[in-house]
Design a protein around this motif. Sequence first.
Motif, PDB file in Angstrom:
ATOM      1  N   PHE A  28       0.795  -1.229   0.000  1.00  0.00           N
ATOM      2  CA  PHE A  28       0.000   0.000   0.000  1.00  0.00           C
ATOM      3  C   PHE A  28       0.830   1.283   0.000  1.00  0.00           C
ATOM      4  CE2 PHE A  28      -2.977  -3.154   1.478  1.00  0.00           C
ATOM      5  CZ  PHE A  28      -4.151  -2.802   0.830  1.00  0.00           C
ATOM      6  N   VAL A  29       2.114   1.172   0.326  1.00  0.00           N
ATOM      7  CA  VAL A  29       2.952   2.375   0.318  1.00  0.00           C
ATOM      8  C   VAL A  29       3.802   2.400  -0.945  1.00  0.00           C
ATOM      9  CG1 VAL A  29       4.741   3.671   1.529  1.00  0.00           C
ATOM     10  CG2 VAL A  29       2.971   2.471   2.827  1.00  0.00           C
ATOM     11  N   ASP A  30       4.562   1.307  -1.157  1.00  0.00           N
ATOM     12  CA  ASP A  30       5.419   1.271  -2.340  1.00  0.00           C
ATOM     13  C   ASP A  30       4.672   0.865  -3.602  1.00  0.00           C
ATOM     14  OD1 ASP A  30       7.456   1.947  -0.661  1.00  0.00           O
ATOM     15  OD2 ASP A  30       8.135  -0.132  -0.357  1.00  0.00           O
ATOM     16  N   LEU A  31       3.461   0.280  -3.423  1.00  0.00           N
ATOM     17  CA  LEU A  31       2.630  -0.164  -4.556  1.00  0.00           C
ATOM     18  C   LEU A  31       3.393  -1.112  -5.480  1.00  0.00           C
ATOM     19  CD1 LEU A  31       0.813   3.173  -5.493  1.00  0.00           C
ATOM     20  CD2 LEU A  31      -0.053   1.287  -4.110  1.00  0.00           C
ATOM     21  N   ASN A  32       4.151  -2.041  -4.891  1.00  0.00           N
ATOM     22  CA  ASN A  32       4.867  -3.036  -5.694  1.00  0.00           C
ATOM     23  C   ASN A  32       3.879  -3.992  -6.357  1.00  0.00           C
ATOM     24  OD1 ASN A  32       7.297  -1.933  -4.910  1.00  0.00           O
ATOM     25  ND2 ASN A  32       7.567  -3.370  -3.197  1.00  0.00           N
ATOM     26  N   ALA A  33       4.246  -4.482  -7.573  1.00  0.00           N
ATOM     27  CA  ALA A  33       3.373  -5.426  -8.273  1.00  0.00           C
ATOM     28  C   ALA A  33       3.307  -6.757  -7.527  1.00  0.00           C
ATOM     29  CB  ALA A  33       3.865  -5.642  -9.698  1.00  0.00           C
ATOM     30  N   GLU A  34       4.437  -7.204  -7.010  1.00  0.00           N
ATOM     31  CA  GLU A  34       4.472  -8.443  -6.239  1.00  0.00           C
ATOM     32  C   GLU A  34       5.111  -8.134  -4.887  1.00  0.00           C
ATOM     33  OE1 GLU A  34       6.331 -11.631  -8.257  1.00  0.00           O
ATOM     34  OE2 GLU A  34       5.067 -11.479 -10.050  1.00  0.00           O
ATOM     35  N   TYR A  35       4.394  -8.427  -3.834  1.00  0.00           N
ATOM     36  CA  TYR A  35       4.898  -8.080  -2.512  1.00  0.00           C
ATOM     37  C   TYR A  35       4.744  -9.205  -1.502  1.00  0.00           C
ATOM     38  CZ  TYR A  35      -0.108  -6.954  -2.258  1.00  0.00           C
ATOM     39  OH  TYR A  35      -1.472  -6.989  -2.328  1.00  0.00           O
ATOM     40  N   TRP A  36       3.985 -10.254  -1.858  1.00  0.00           N
ATOM     41  CA  TRP A  36       3.839 -11.360  -0.924  1.00  0.00           C
ATOM     42  C   TRP A  36       5.093 -12.226  -0.929  1.00  0.00           C
ATOM     43  CZ3 TRP A  36       0.658 -12.232   2.907  1.00  0.00           C
ATOM     44  CH2 TRP A  36      -0.578 -11.556   2.929  1.00  0.00           C
ATOM     45  N   ARG A  37       5.572 -12.540   0.237  1.00  0.00           N
ATOM     46  CA  ARG A  37       6.724 -13.432   0.373  1.00  0.00           C
ATOM     47  C   ARG A  37       6.216 -14.866   0.333  1.00  0.00           C
ATOM     48  NH1 ARG A  37       7.175  -8.009   1.346  1.00  0.00           N
ATOM     49  NH2 ARG A  37       9.363  -7.409   1.610  1.00  0.00           N
ATOM     50  N   ARG A  38       6.194 -15.418  -0.931  1.00  0.00           N
ATOM     51  CA  ARG A  38       5.609 -16.749  -1.099  1.00  0.00           C
ATOM     52  C   ARG A  38       6.612 -17.840  -0.734  1.00  0.00           C
ATOM     53  NH1 ARG A  38       3.118 -13.637  -5.054  1.00  0.00           N
ATOM     54  NH2 ARG A  38       0.901 -14.078  -5.387  1.00  0.00           N
ATOM     55  N   GLU A  39       6.066 -18.931  -0.243  1.00  0.00           N
ATOM     56  CA  GLU A  39       6.895 -20.099   0.030  1.00  0.00           C
ATOM     57  C   GLU A  39       7.226 -20.855  -1.250  1.00  0.00           C
ATOM     58  OE1 GLU A  39       4.721 -22.455   2.751  1.00  0.00           O
ATOM     59  OE2 GLU A  39       5.305 -21.289   4.522  1.00  0.00           O
ATOM     60  N   THR A  40       6.299 -20.770  -2.183  1.00  0.00           N
ATOM     61  CA  THR A  40       6.454 -21.516  -3.432  1.00  0.00           C
ATOM     62  C   THR A  40       6.732 -20.548  -4.568  1.00  0.00           C
ATOM     63  OG1 THR A  40       4.960 -23.237  -2.676  1.00  0.00           O
ATOM     64  CG2 THR A  40       5.365 -23.112  -5.047  1.00  0.00           C
ATOM     65  N   GLY A  41       7.722 -20.872  -5.363  1.00  0.00           N
ATOM     66  CA  GLY A  41       8.016 -20.119  -6.577  1.00  0.00           C
ATOM     67  C   GLY A  41       8.092 -21.074  -7.751  1.00  0.00           C
ATOM     68  N   LEU A  42       7.353 -20.804  -8.802  1.00  0.00           N
ATOM     69  CA  LEU A  42       7.304 -21.696  -9.962  1.00  0.00           C
ATOM     70  C   LEU A  42       7.803 -20.973 -11.206  1.00  0.00           C
ATOM     71  CD1 LEU A  42       3.815 -23.362  -9.401  1.00  0.00           C
ATOM     72  CD2 LEU A  42       6.054 -24.199  -8.668  1.00  0.00           C
ATOM     73  N   ILE A  43       8.498 -21.725 -12.048  1.00  0.00           N
ATOM     74  CA  ILE A  43       9.004 -21.210 -13.321  1.00  0.00           C
ATOM     75  C   ILE A  43       8.317 -22.007 -14.430  1.00  0.00           C
ATOM     76  CG2 ILE A  43      11.028 -20.833 -14.765  1.00  0.00           C
ATOM     77  CD1 ILE A  43      12.698 -20.851 -12.216  1.00  0.00           C
ATOM     78  N   ILE A  44       7.638 -21.304 -15.307  1.00  0.00           N
ATOM     79  CA  ILE A  44       6.870 -21.956 -16.376  1.00  0.00           C
ATOM     80  C   ILE A  44       7.658 -21.831 -17.671  1.00  0.00           C
ATOM     81  CG2 ILE A  44       4.767 -21.923 -17.731  1.00  0.00           C
ATOM     82  CD1 ILE A  44       4.753 -20.635 -14.177  1.00  0.00           C
ATOM     83  N   ARG A  45       7.857 -22.986 -18.311  1.00  0.00           N
ATOM     84  CA  ARG A  45       8.558 -23.034 -19.590  1.00  0.00           C
ATOM     85  C   ARG A  45       7.784 -23.938 -20.550  1.00  0.00           C
ATOM     86  NH1 ARG A  45      12.913 -23.925 -15.866  1.00  0.00           N
ATOM     87  NH2 ARG A  45      14.371 -22.163 -15.743  1.00  0.00           N
TER      88      ARG A  45
END
Length: 821
Positions: free
Chosen positions: A188-205
């Motif tokens: 809400f302050v920096d208005l970053n597009a992604e700000y949630w610290r997710r446990e899972t990160g996926l790479i789609i190819r």
Amino acid sequence: MSDLRPELQSVLAQLRGRIRRYVFLEGAALILAVLGSLFWLSLAVDHAWFQISRLELPRWFRAGFDVVVVGLVAFLLLSWIGLRLLRSYRTRALALVLERRFPELDDRLVTAVELAESGFSDQGKLTIAMAGRTIDDAVKATRQLDLASVFDRRPLQRAVIAAVVAVASIGGLAVASNSTLRTWKDSFVDLNAEYWRRETGLIIRVIAQPGDIIREFNNQSYKHARGADLTLQIDVEEGRKAPERVQLKYRLANGRGQGTVLCSRVGDNTFRHSLAALLDDVEFYVYGGDFVNRVPYRVQIVEPPQLEQVELSCFYPSYTRMRNPESTAEKPLRDLVPVRGTQVELPNETEFLLKATCNKPLTHVRMQFGSYELTFAASEEGEARLVHRSEEDEVLENRRIPPEEFGKWISEDGTQVSVPFVMTSYETDAARLRADSLMTEVGKPFVLAPDSSLRIYLEDLDGILTAEPSRLQIGGIVDESPVVETSLRGIGTSITRKASIPVLGRLVDDYGLATAQFEYQVDETGVTSVRPFENSLTPHRDGSTRREFELKRSAGEVFERFEVLPLDLSLGQKLVLSVVATDEDNLNGPHRSRGERYAFKVVSNEELQSVLYQRELNLRAQFERVITETKQTQQDLILHRSRLDAKKRLLADKEETEAADKAKRIREIELAVTACAERSLHAVRKNANETASVELSFRDIREELVNNGLHTPQTLERIDDRIVKPLGLINTTDFPVVDEALGVFRLTNERGNDATEAIDNSVEMLRGMISRMERILAEMEKLKEFQKAVEELKLILEQQRELLERTKKERKKKLLLESLQ
């Protein structure tokens, strides 16, 4: 107000300050409470949205929320603090507040204020004294006032408590979960597009085919070939938690369908899913654990690269005499061979440019042929390599091709491909030397083995690879050896010393004959000799070689002759004769072919005549058997002619007592006549074939007499005029007439009509033919007597020779005895 006693002014000023301080504190506390509430509200909404969608709140929503908060705070500051602080507090109003709170003032403070505002110096002395007394009393009373008790502290307390709770809760959150506060700040302050610290990160190819090539999305967009399977590979980022399952939610363009599917797990940190035969654009989201892509991945369907037209631009080897009709020695032109389908054939040793037209601009081309793989780029900034592998897939050669060479293989617009090849078996020195020395307008050609299969893979500007290669089977047309077809005419395996052997034949070659001649061998010496034809092989008028040649001396003599007399052979010697031909292949040839080998034995005139006499005897016996069978056919017809008369009598008989027996006998006659018609027709046709064979055999005997120099005018006249020509008339005239008459007999009988006349006609035709055949047989008998006389003469000569030999031996023996005595 200037006449108001300073003591009263001080009290009222204190009250005014206390009011302003109260207003400020209350407003500030309320604003802090509101801000705290908005903080918790935004945090709750963000968490709730993330739990539902696994997505960050849209940036526009968060920015809008911030604008609302700033606006609300500004409004509250203005309304709850600013405007209230700027409000003017009149002295009389403040006095009334104190009078209402403190009744003991007994309106004296208000009176003092009113007197100060209205002035009382112009009044009488009594009035002035009373006013002064009132003011003094008011001053004394205000000294004892507790101004703090004027205010109701409960609203302020509630506001402060709310503010403290809000601030304390936020502070507690900062202490307990600083990451949550940082997440809220990023959101809400920096208005970053992604700000949630997710446990899972996926790479789609994408796994592109062929070869399972891993392709990345470009700005979450990927171009895919129409109709091909789309295989997605989803990998867990390193150091991140792997989800239990991964879901794919997709939607096809134009409302053609949508769905949610579970991806297959192929490893600890890898998931895959395939969309089969994709024809429409698709966009999708990937869900796994707390991961979901905020922006959808988009797959755009494009046409795959493919070959629209393929043609081979050829220079053929010189010996084939094949070329472009418009080509000249000064300006040689390539011959264009269009490829229709997947197969094409070219003569071996052809040098050609494989020219292909594509539907889209290309960036890379890969060709596989035999054990070689050629890869090249569309621009000179890329590279080209030729890799040679063994059967065990071991790299034998990995040659880099310079840019100045492969830069000519793809046109500037990327849609035309032109690669040089030479199709050769690379076996002979001449073929290798020629292949190594060739140079085309687009570089040195690659060696392509005959009957090779080319597999062509394309990659276009969209990064699309052809899943299945374009296949092209280029067959090599081998320059076969010349075809030599020969046969003998009017000659047997026994010949005389002065024989002339007629050889019929036809020689054919794919591209042209170089030589053609007789080859012969006397006895089994192993030494062969050649002799040219009388009508030798010559080129056409335009200089081109002949692809077909017939053995003939002239239009009336459709064969070549091999004269035996010049060889001066002795009796008993053997001669092997054949026809040989060679072609003009100067690279893998020349190829040499030999026709059938004919073996002859040189015999005396008498021995050959004896052989021919025996053949005549056999032919006479065969012809005599034909006459006998023809007479039997005639008698069979006469017999059944009488049966037809019996049938007529039975039909004319009106006695009803014998009707059943009469019908049975009539039926038997009809069946017998039908069988006679079929049997007679078959017998006559068989006899016709045998008679034709006898005629042909006598013609062969005649020709063999001539070819061996054994003929006399009387012998030829007897065979021609008394045997061969009459036999020819019988074969061409009598047998067809008899066959037609018997056919009429069979047809008449099948129709149930009276066949008596047809049988009579057939019997009459047979009678005349038999008469002519018996005359020919009599001539054969005379020939037999003549040949018998020849045989007797031969026997007499043989006996004389033996007697002469015995006489010589007796004389030698007698002379030897006399010399011993």
